[in-house]
Design a protein around this motif. Structure first.
Motif, PDB file in Angstrom:
ATOM      1  N   ARG A 181      -8.631   5.110  10.062  1.00 44.75           N
ATOM      2  CA  ARG A 181      -9.152   6.117   9.368  1.00 44.75           C
ATOM      3  C   ARG A 181      -8.581   7.605   9.591  1.00 44.75           C
ATOM      4  N   GLY A 182      -8.565   7.711  11.255  1.00 44.35           N
ATOM      5  CA  GLY A 182      -7.967   8.964  11.679  1.00 44.35           C
ATOM      6  C   GLY A 182      -6.501   9.090  11.467  1.00 44.35           C
ATOM      7  N   ARG A 183      -5.810   8.148  11.657  1.00 47.26           N
ATOM      8  CA  ARG A 183      -4.120   8.135  11.505  1.00 47.26           C
ATOM      9  C   ARG A 183      -4.120   8.345   9.942  1.00 47.26           C
ATOM     10  N   PHE A 184      -5.048   7.953   8.850  1.00 42.81           N
ATOM     11  CA  PHE A 184      -4.676   7.821   7.817  1.00 42.81           C
ATOM     12  C   PHE A 184      -4.975   9.112   7.204  1.00 42.81           C
ATOM     13  N   ILE A 185      -5.868   9.776   7.831  1.00 39.66           N
ATOM     14  CA  ILE A 185      -6.175  11.391   7.547  1.00 39.66           C
ATOM     15  C   ILE A 185      -5.032  12.380   7.941  1.00 39.66           C
ATOM     16  N   ILE A 186      -4.837  12.120   9.077  1.00 39.05           N
ATOM     17  CA  ILE A 186      -3.723  12.884   9.730  1.00 39.05           C
ATOM     18  C   ILE A 186      -2.097  12.871   9.032  1.00 39.05           C
ATOM     19  N   ASN A 187      -1.884  11.440   8.584  1.00 39.49           N
ATOM     20  CA  ASN A 187      -0.602  11.188   8.383  1.00 39.49           C
ATOM     21  C   ASN A 187      -0.507  11.310   6.748  1.00 39.49           C
ATOM     22  N   ASN A 188      -1.574  11.508   6.116  1.00 37.92           N
ATOM     23  CA  ASN A 188      -1.442  11.479   4.458  1.00 37.92           C
ATOM     24  C   ASN A 188      -2.358  12.591   4.004  1.00 37.92           C
ATOM     25  N   ARG A 189      -1.575  13.310   3.255  1.00 40.80           N
ATOM     26  CA  ARG A 189      -2.226  14.460   2.734  1.00 40.80           C
ATOM     27  C   ARG A 189      -3.465  14.500   1.842  1.00 40.80           C
ATOM     28  N   GLU A 190      -3.374  13.162   1.073  1.00 32.11           N
ATOM     29  CA  GLU A 190      -4.391  12.862  -0.014  1.00 32.11           C
ATOM     30  C   GLU A 190      -5.731  13.148   0.271  1.00 32.11           C
ATOM     31  N   THR A 191      -6.064  12.710   1.572  1.00 33.08           N
ATOM     32  CA  THR A 191      -7.304  12.730   2.001  1.00 33.08           C
ATOM     33  C   THR A 191      -8.021  14.250   2.087  1.00 33.08           C
ATOM     34  N   LEU A 192      -7.158  15.082   2.689  1.00 35.20           N
ATOM     35  CA  LEU A 192      -7.499  16.447   2.918  1.00 35.20           C
ATOM     36  C   LEU A 192      -7.306  17.158   1.412  1.00 35.20           C
ATOM     37  N   ASP A 193      -6.568  16.737   0.650  1.00 42.64           N
ATOM     38  CA  ASP A 193      -6.495  17.398  -0.789  1.00 42.64           C
ATOM     39  C   ASP A 193      -7.724  17.057  -1.524  1.00 42.64           C
ATOM     40  N   LEU A 194      -8.438  15.887  -1.256  1.00 43.95           N
ATOM     41  CA  LEU A 194      -9.730  15.752  -2.119  1.00 43.95           C
ATOM     42  C   LEU A 194     -10.726  16.262  -1.360  1.00 43.95           C
ATOM     43  N   LEU A 195     -10.840  16.218  -0.046  1.00 43.60           N
ATOM     44  CA  LEU A 195     -12.080  16.584   0.662  1.00 43.60           C
ATOM     45  C   LEU A 195     -12.320  18.114   1.029  1.00 43.60           C
ATOM     46  N   ALA A 196     -10.954  18.740   1.260  1.00 45.34           N
ATOM     47  CA  ALA A 196     -11.202  20.141   1.786  1.00 45.34           C
ATOM     48  C   ALA A 196     -12.056  20.836   0.824  1.00 45.34           C
ATOM     49  N   PRO A 197     -11.709  21.100  -0.530  1.00 43.28           N
ATOM     50  CA  PRO A 197     -12.502  21.863  -1.174  1.00 43.28           C
ATOM     51  C   PRO A 197     -14.029  21.570  -1.235  1.00 43.28           C
ATOM     52  N   LYS A 198     -14.544  20.393  -1.065  1.00 50.07           N
ATOM     53  CA  LYS A 198     -15.930  19.852  -1.018  1.00 50.07           C
ATOM     54  C   LYS A 198     -16.428  20.540   0.409  1.00 50.07           C
TER      55      LYS A 198
ATOM     56  N   SER B 258       0.857  -1.206   0.087  1.00 50.42           N
ATOM     57  CA  SER B 258       0.013   0.159   0.154  1.00 50.42           C
ATOM     58  C   SER B 258       0.725   1.219  -0.242  1.00 50.42           C
ATOM     59  N   ASN B 259       1.935   1.185   0.759  1.00 49.26           N
ATOM     60  CA  ASN B 259       2.891   2.311   0.520  1.00 49.26           C
ATOM     61  C   ASN B 259       3.370   2.686  -0.794  1.00 49.26           C
ATOM     62  N   GLU B 260       3.610   1.750  -1.595  1.00 49.81           N
ATOM     63  CA  GLU B 260       4.195   1.996  -3.027  1.00 49.81           C
ATOM     64  C   GLU B 260       2.986   2.419  -3.860  1.00 49.81           C
ATOM     65  N   GLN B 261       1.800   1.858  -3.626  1.00 45.50           N
ATOM     66  CA  GLN B 261       0.402   2.375  -4.210  1.00 45.50           C
ATOM     67  C   GLN B 261       0.223   3.841  -4.054  1.00 45.50           C
ATOM     68  N   LEU B 262       0.493   4.031  -2.685  1.00 46.22           N
ATOM     69  CA  LEU B 262       0.237   5.313  -2.164  1.00 46.22           C
ATOM     70  C   LEU B 262       1.188   6.393  -2.949  1.00 46.22           C
ATOM     71  N   LYS B 263       2.354   5.924  -2.952  1.00 40.18           N
ATOM     72  CA  LYS B 263       3.244   6.946  -3.682  1.00 40.18           C
ATOM     73  C   LYS B 263       2.853   6.982  -5.278  1.00 40.18           C
ATOM     74  N   ALA B 264       2.435   6.107  -5.976  1.00 43.73           N
ATOM     75  CA  ALA B 264       2.012   6.363  -7.242  1.00 43.73           C
ATOM     76  C   ALA B 264       0.942   7.149  -7.403  1.00 43.73           C
ATOM     77  N   PHE B 265       0.024   6.836  -6.188  1.00 42.33           N
ATOM     78  CA  PHE B 265      -1.265   7.780  -6.158  1.00 42.33           C
ATOM     79  C   PHE B 265      -0.818   9.408  -5.947  1.00 42.33           C
ATOM     80  N   HIS B 266       0.356   9.615  -5.193  1.00 40.75           N
ATOM     81  CA  HIS B 266       0.550  10.839  -5.357  1.00 40.75           C
ATOM     82  C   HIS B 266       1.000  11.604  -6.499  1.00 40.75           C
TER      83      HIS B 266
END
Length: 257
Positions: A212-229, A24-32
């Motif tokens: 979920r909480g730790r994923f949101i805090i430690n990874n920027r992608e969630t807020l990148d997608l949800l913050a505008p909404k 999942s870490n490699e997939q997360l980097k590709a997702f970045h």
């Protein structure tokens, strides 16, 4: 439940069931990279944030636009309240357009999070020494793979398991059985609320909240997608409740001595 050689061929399970173990870490980097390279998403994100912030600036400050300079001529607004209706429509349009672009990325991010949940040892773990599954979903996993018990290698299935959330408290395991010989796939859904006891189910929800909480805090992608909404939704509410916004803004007003 113990998976002894008599009731479960763990060795065959490890050799013949093709598991989809993805880093999942490699997939997360590709997702970045995919997220950063999506120019359409970037432009729609800027648009929805800009319109939402303009809306919030007008509603929270009680400002009114009386004229606009278009560089060719000036416009006088005889009915400034109509501007709020225009901004409301613009927020809806920008929100929908942004959702069109963000939905595929949100699904990818959700899949990454689900893999982390199902690989968490509190949820599911394989004890090779004791030849058994362990964790909250040990009985479910034993039941799923029991279909391959006592079958020859050529009649076993490729099994893929996904975690799915519905509504607030409903959780499912979606299992795909891909038959090797007949090239067909059978999908079966397991309702975890009815198939495990209440205490393990509540424990599963707690593990989900924790991850979920730790994923949101430690990874920027969630807020990148949800913050505008989230900003756009706040702008919607500020228009619908603008007559009561003074209750909120008064909290920041300076109290005279």
């Amino acid at each position: 439940m113990s998976l002894t050689p008599e009731n479960y061929k763990l060795t065959n399970y490890l050799l013949t069931i093709r598991t989809y173990i993805v880093n999942s870490n490699e997939q997360l980097k590709a997702f970045h990279k995919t997220l950063d390279d999506d120019k359409g998403l970037k432009s729609k994100r800027q648009m929805v944030v800009y319109v939402a912030l303009v809306t919030l600036a007008l509603t929270l400050s009680a400002a009114t636009v009386k004229e606009a300079n278009t560089f060719l001529f000036k416009l006088d607004f005889l009915k400034p309240e109509g501007l709020m209706a225009l901004l409301f429509i613009a927020n809806i349009f920008c929100f929908i357009r942004y959702q069109n672009y963000s939905a595929p990325h949100e699904q990818t991010l959700n899949n990454i999070w689900q893999m982390r949940l199902l690989s968490d040892p509190r949820v599911k773990n394989v004890n090779h020494e004791e030849r058994c599954f362990e964790g909250i979903l040990e009985d479910i996993y034993t039941k799923i793979y029991d279909d391959n018990n006592d079958k020859p290698v050529e009649e076993t299935y490729t099994i893929e398991i996904k975690y799915k959330s519905k509504f607030i408290f409903l959780r499912y395991l979606i299992v795909s059985y891909d038959h090797r010989e007949y090239d067909n796939t059978t999908i079966k859904s397991h309702n975890l609320l009815t198939e495990i006891n209440l205490f393990p189910y509540l424990k599963l929800l707690w593990v989900e909240i924790d991850l979920r909480g730790r994923f949101i805090i430690n990874n920027r992608e969630t807020l990148d997608l949800l913050a505008p909404k989230l900003i756009s939704i706040v702008a919607f509410l500020s228009i619908l409740m603008r007559d009561k916004l003074h209750i909120f803004t008064d909290l920041f007003s300076i109290v005279p001595q």
